[in-house]
Design a protein around this motif. Structure first.
Motif, PDB file in Angstrom:
ATOM      1  N   THR A   1       0.831  -1.203   0.000  1.00 17.48           N
ATOM      2  CA  THR A   1       0.000   0.000   0.000  1.00 17.48           C
ATOM      3  C   THR A   1       0.864   1.252   0.000  1.00 17.48           C
ATOM      4  N   SER A   2       1.953   1.218   0.757  1.00 19.42           N
ATOM      5  CA  SER A   2       2.865   2.356   0.798  1.00 19.42           C
ATOM      6  C   SER A   2       3.513   2.594  -0.560  1.00 19.42           C
ATOM      7  N   ASP A   3       3.763   1.523  -1.310  1.00 15.91           N
ATOM      8  CA  ASP A   3       4.316   1.662  -2.657  1.00 15.91           C
ATOM      9  C   ASP A   3       3.386   2.446  -3.572  1.00 15.91           C
ATOM     10  N   MET A   4       2.099   2.147  -3.490  1.00 16.29           N
ATOM     11  CA  MET A   4       1.157   2.587  -4.523  1.00 16.29           C
ATOM     12  C   MET A   4       0.564   3.959  -4.280  1.00 16.29           C
ATOM     13  N   TYR A   5       0.730   4.503  -3.074  1.00 16.80           N
ATOM     14  CA  TYR A   5       0.081   5.776  -2.767  1.00 16.80           C
ATOM     15  C   TYR A   5       1.076   6.763  -2.188  1.00 16.80           C
ATOM     16  N   SER A   6       0.918   8.013  -2.577  1.00 19.39           N
ATOM     17  CA  SER A   6       1.749   9.071  -2.036  1.00 19.39           C
ATOM     18  C   SER A   6       1.356   9.320  -0.584  1.00 19.39           C
ATOM     19  N   LEU A   7       2.190  10.074   0.117  1.00 19.48           N
ATOM     20  CA  LEU A   7       1.896  10.357   1.517  1.00 19.48           C
ATOM     21  C   LEU A   7       0.574  11.096   1.677  1.00 19.48           C
ATOM     22  N   ARG A   8       0.230  11.916   0.682  1.00 23.09           N
ATOM     23  CA  ARG A   8      -1.024  12.657   0.751  1.00 23.09           C
ATOM     24  C   ARG A   8      -2.225  11.726   0.708  1.00 23.09           C
ATOM     25  N   GLU A   9      -2.079  10.612  -0.027  1.00 21.88           N
ATOM     26  CA  GLU A   9      -3.211   9.703  -0.210  1.00 21.88           C
ATOM     27  C   GLU A   9      -3.208   8.542   0.771  1.00 21.88           C
ATOM     28  N   ARG A  10      -2.056   8.297   1.376  1.00 23.30           N
ATOM     29  CA  ARG A  10      -1.898   7.045   2.111  1.00 23.30           C
ATOM     30  C   ARG A  10      -2.685   6.994   3.407  1.00 23.30           C
ATOM     31  N   GLY A  11      -2.910   8.165   4.034  1.00 29.09           N
ATOM     32  CA  GLY A  11      -3.637   8.164   5.296  1.00 29.09           C
ATOM     33  C   GLY A  11      -5.014   7.559   5.158  1.00 29.09           C
ATOM     34  N   LEU A  12      -5.774   7.990   4.117  1.00 29.55           N
ATOM     35  CA  LEU A  12      -7.113   7.454   3.906  1.00 29.55           C
ATOM     36  C   LEU A  12      -7.055   5.980   3.535  1.00 29.55           C
ATOM     37  N   THR A  13      -6.098   5.606   2.679  1.00 35.87           N
ATOM     38  CA  THR A  13      -5.985   4.207   2.257  1.00 35.87           C
ATOM     39  C   THR A  13      -5.679   3.304   3.441  1.00 35.87           C
ATOM     40  N   GLN A  14      -4.746   3.731   4.310  1.00 36.63           N
ATOM     41  CA  GLN A  14      -4.438   2.934   5.495  1.00 36.63           C
ATOM     42  C   GLN A  14      -5.623   2.893   6.451  1.00 36.63           C
ATOM     43  N   GLY A  15      -6.441   3.972   6.443  1.00 35.17           N
ATOM     44  CA  GLY A  15      -7.647   3.955   7.268  1.00 35.17           C
ATOM     45  C   GLY A  15      -8.627   2.901   6.812  1.00 35.17           C
ATOM     46  N   VAL A  16      -8.800   2.778   5.479  1.00 40.11           N
ATOM     47  CA  VAL A  16      -9.684   1.742   4.941  1.00 40.11           C
ATOM     48  C   VAL A  16      -9.111   0.354   5.260  1.00 40.11           C
ATOM     49  N   ALA A  17      -7.785   0.219   5.131  1.00 41.96           N
ATOM     50  CA  ALA A  17      -7.148  -1.059   5.469  1.00 41.96           C
ATOM     51  C   ALA A  17      -7.374  -1.404   6.942  1.00 41.96           C
ATOM     52  N   ALA A  18      -7.325  -0.375   7.809  1.00 39.79           N
ATOM     53  CA  ALA A  18      -7.566  -0.605   9.242  1.00 39.79           C
ATOM     54  C   ALA A  18      -8.978  -1.096   9.494  1.00 39.79           C
ATOM     55  N   VAL A  19      -9.938  -0.667   8.650  1.00 36.79           N
ATOM     56  CA  VAL A  19     -11.315  -1.137   8.799  1.00 36.79           C
ATOM     57  C   VAL A  19     -11.396  -2.637   8.508  1.00 36.79           C
ATOM     58  N   PHE A  20     -10.730  -3.094   7.432  1.00 35.86           N
ATOM     59  CA  PHE A  20     -10.721  -4.527   7.121  1.00 35.86           C
ATOM     60  C   PHE A  20     -10.052  -5.309   8.253  1.00 35.86           C
ATOM     61  N   ASN A  21      -8.958  -4.763   8.773  1.00 33.51           N
ATOM     62  CA  ASN A  21      -8.260  -5.408   9.880  1.00 33.51           C
ATOM     63  C   ASN A  21      -9.160  -5.502  11.109  1.00 33.51           C
ATOM     64  N   SER A  22      -9.825  -4.393  11.428  1.00 29.98           N
ATOM     65  CA  SER A  22     -10.690  -4.358  12.614  1.00 29.98           C
ATOM     66  C   SER A  22     -11.912  -5.255  12.448  1.00 29.98           C
ATOM     67  N   LEU A  23     -12.500  -5.241  11.248  1.00 30.54           N
ATOM     68  CA  LEU A  23     -13.666  -6.091  11.007  1.00 30.54           C
ATOM     69  C   LEU A  23     -13.311  -7.564  11.134  1.00 30.54           C
ATOM     70  N   GLY A  24     -12.149  -7.932  10.586  1.00 29.34           N
ATOM     71  CA  GLY A  24     -11.722  -9.323  10.707  1.00 29.34           C
ATOM     72  C   GLY A  24     -11.547  -9.728  12.146  1.00 29.34           C
ATOM     73  N   MET A  25     -10.905  -8.853  12.933  1.00 28.39           N
ATOM     74  CA  MET A  25     -10.685  -9.161  14.346  1.00 28.39           C
ATOM     75  C   MET A  25     -11.997  -9.181  15.125  1.00 28.39           C
ATOM     76  N   GLY A  26     -12.905  -8.253  14.774  1.00 29.64           N
ATOM     77  CA  GLY A  26     -14.176  -8.184  15.489  1.00 29.64           C
ATOM     78  C   GLY A  26     -15.153  -9.273  15.103  1.00 29.64           C
ATOM     79  N   LEU A  27     -15.088  -9.741  13.845  1.00 28.51           N
ATOM     80  CA  LEU A  27     -16.036 -10.746  13.372  1.00 28.51           C
ATOM     81  C   LEU A  27     -15.537 -12.173  13.563  1.00 28.51           C
ATOM     82  N   GLY A  28     -14.262 -12.320  13.972  1.00 34.87           N
ATOM     83  CA  GLY A  28     -13.726 -13.670  14.149  1.00 34.87           C
ATOM     84  C   GLY A  28     -14.565 -14.498  15.102  1.00 34.87           C
ATOM     85  N   GLY A  29     -14.876 -13.939  16.264  1.00 36.94           N
ATOM     86  CA  GLY A  29     -15.681 -14.663  17.248  1.00 36.94           C
ATOM     87  C   GLY A  29     -17.086 -14.963  16.773  1.00 36.94           C
ATOM     88  N   PRO A  30     -17.837 -13.957  16.288  1.00 42.40           N
ATOM     89  CA  PRO A  30     -19.200 -14.215  15.821  1.00 42.40           C
ATOM     90  C   PRO A  30     -19.271 -15.210  14.664  1.00 42.40           C
TER      91      PRO A  30
END
Length: 624
Positions: free
Chosen positions: A153-182
């Motif tokens: 992800t860091s390769d493909m996006y400039s610093l200006r764009e990377r914050g939002l992209t990493q935020g979306v990635a954090a959502v997938f990470n959080s959803l996976g961790m939160g939905l594992g139990g259910p």
């Protein structure tokens, strides 16, 4: 780095030849030049794997009763969590270097294959020992998926764009961790626990296909041989850390789960080995490893040490609760596995919201201390609410008590990462990020293992207090080894078992409360620091496809020649220069070469480096 990824983005030739190459697309595309469709295809592939990796981190939380009851080894159930987290903790740091040896695609697909093989082996395991080994194999890939996804992800996006992209990635990470139990509980109730693992395999295959088709860009890099890069991997440090943590986990199991006496060799040997390997690990990191996992110079600095302590304690609190909260529902409330897992959904949602909220607020205000002071108390409040739960507690308390935990911990982890990066020079950012993640990984393992030892110790004591009959020892052993047995016990034994489980789990929640409160105290001395700033980013070949320079600037020619770097033609910025804020997790590991002395940095202080490297290295300790 692979030969394919070491080739320059554009060959520096005469201006006319370069223009002709640009026009005819006769060069391999770099990460900022690929099409939007290709970029989205890559993101879909790495984020699918990221989701599965996070899912497997918490998946077994609701599968533990069913698995341990089938194998009649409930007292060993914590190993299903610690084996995965142990592998993730100790092998994740290696993937950063592997990205430069095998290439981005090779390193990512290696991690996905390990994770897929481990997951498949879990589904076909015939005993607890095989299942624990399979979980360890899956953890070898799980951590690598996270690391390689961040770098790509860091390769493909400039610093200006990377914050939002990493935020979306954090959502997938959080959803996976939160939905594992259910998800695990739902599938376990309807199809059996094995299918909770086997149904993941098509998604792993999809991830491999998407990256095989789309992940083909090239990245610039120094002309270092594979042998030179591999020498910088801290094999000895990683191995001694693995043995130290593993020995300590064996000690916790034999002493508190198996109830061996303190004088037993099964207790004393692993405890002694743990101490020996821990001392060896510290010695290797301080004096032996060329690029240690645990950067020695950061241990002498106040902010990194406080962030490391906070990360350890926060992770301990988080995983103590996540791995034991479903057990409360199944053993005290006598609910099904799917309903027990559903109680973790609010936590998953709150983690995602907390990550996005923290990133947005830091981007908007440029501050992190106030966020930490306010929301850092949320996990403590959540742990206290969990301690106060009873069988007759209202549904709102049973379902929503865990909400502040996920939100508060997400905010804390985001703010502490940014606080760490804000207090480090550019050359130490990659090293500092790994430093913080190492403490967090050890905390995750400790949260599962220490809480399990405490739980089993208290449970054994409470059951002996309440069960007094001729066959008491047999019943106590059966109750401890099979959590699902509680719902089928005779009324008198069931009452004793439910009360014992309630008190044991309450002890775990009290431990979590103490852990998160100590973490809060550790963070208090960390000051605010302006997040505006930082060195300006070099122009990217993506930013203006219309103009091409013939080579690097003359000022940099001598330095690039000394570094044996491949000259990369650059194009002027399309956008005006803009000061940035570290709004979310922004890794510099990807688009900028990990082997570069300034950007990749060095975890080894100058005084310990070979003389050949001292002249060109800019060590974090020298700048701090």
């Amino acid at each position: 780095m692979s030969d394919e990824e070491r080739e320059p983005l554009l060959q520096a030739r005469d201006g006319e030849d370069s223009e002709q190459q640009v026009d005819n697309k006769q060069y391999k595309q770099g990460p900022l030049e690929i099409s939007r469709a290709t970029r989205y295809g890559i993101l879909a592939g790495i984020w699918a794997a990221t989701f599965l990796s996070s899912l497997n981190t918490t998946l077994v939380a609701t599968l533990l009763p069913g698995i341990s009851s089938e194998f009649q080894k409930s007292h060993q159930a914590s190993w299903l969590g610690t084996a995965y987290l142990l592998a993730t903790c100790t092998f994740t740091p290696l993937y950063g270097r592997l990205c430069n040896v095998m290439g981005r695609r090779g390193a990512n697909q290696t991690a996905v294959i390990f994770a897929a093989l481990g997951t498949a082996a879990c589904g076909f395991s015939q005993n607890m020992e095989m299942l624990i080994a399979a979980r360890f194999l899956g953890g070898l890939g799980g951590g690598g998926i996270m690391t390689t996804a961040t770098i790509i992800t860091s390769d493909m996006y400039s610093l200006r764009e990377r914050g939002l992209t990493q935020g979306v990635a954090a959502v997938f990470n959080s959803l996976g961790m939160g939905l594992g139990g259910p998800v695990g509980g739902y599938i376990s109730d309807r199809l059996g626990w094995r299918w909770a693992f086997l149904l993941q395999l098509p998604l792993f295959l999809l991830s491999l296909m998407l990256t095989a088709i789309n992940l083909r860009y090239v990245t610039p890099g120094k002309s270092k041989s594979t042998k030179e890069v591999l020498k910088r991997i801290d094999y000895t440090g990683s191995f001694t850390l693995l043995l130290a943590v593993l020995s300590f986990l064996i000690f916790l199991t034999t002493r508190f789960s198996e109830e061996y006496p303190w004088t037993s060799a099964a207790v004393l040997v692993p405890l002694t080995c743990s101490g020996v390997f821990a001392v060896t690990f510290v010695y290797v990191e301080l004096f032996v490893a060329p690029e240690p996992v645990l950067a020695p110079f950061l241990l002498t600095q106040k902010i990194p040490v406080l962030v490391g302590i906070s990360n350890f304690l926060v992770a301990t609190c988080n995983f103590s609760v996540m791995y034991n909260f479903p057990t409360w529902s199944q053993t005290v409330m006598l609910t099904s596995a799917s309903e027990a897992g559903a109680h973790l959904i609010p936590n998953g949602v709150s983690i995602s919201c907390g990550s996005l909220f923290a990133g947005w607020m830091m981007h908007r205000t440029g501050k992190y201390r106030r966020l930490n002071l306010i929301f850092g108390l949320f996990p403590f409040a959540a742990a206290i609410l969990l301690c106060l739960m009873r069988e007759d507690s209202p549904p709102a308390q049973l379902w929503l008590s865990i909400l502040p935990l996920g939100f508060g911990n997400a905010v804390v982890l985001q703010t502490m990462l940014i606080a760490l990066l804000a207090h480090l020079p550019e050359s130490a950012i990659a090293v500092g990020t790994g430093f913080g993640q190492l403490f967090r990984g050890i905390g995750q393992v400790g949260g599962v293992a220490i809480s399990a030892a405490l739980f089993q110790s208290v449970l054994n004591t409470e059951l002996h207090k309440r069960i007094h009959r001729e066959d008491a020892e047999e019943w106590i052993t059966r109750i401890r080894h099979s959590a699902t047995l509680v719902a089928h016990l005779p009324p008198d034994l069931q009452r004793a078992a439910r009360d014992s489980y309630a008190i044991s789990l309450r002890a775990v929640f009290i431990m979590a409360a103490c852990s998160t409160f100590l973490a809060y105290l550790a963070r208090l001395p960390i000051p605010d620091k302006s997040l505006d700033a930082g060195p300006e980013r070099a122009p990217s070949v993506h930013e203006n496809p219309l103009e091409v320079t013939e080579g690097p600037a003359e000022d940099d020619a001598e330095e690039r020649e000394h570094e044996d770097a491949v000259p990369i033609p650059v194009r002027p910025q399309l956008y005006p220069k803009r000061r940035r804020r570290l709004s979310m997790y922004e890794s510099t590991d990807g688009g900028q070469d990990l082997e570069h002395e300034e950007i990749g940095g060095s975890a080894r202080p100058v005084s310990f480096m070979p003389s050949s490297r001292r002249s060109v290295s800019i060590s974090g300790s020298a700048q701090a």
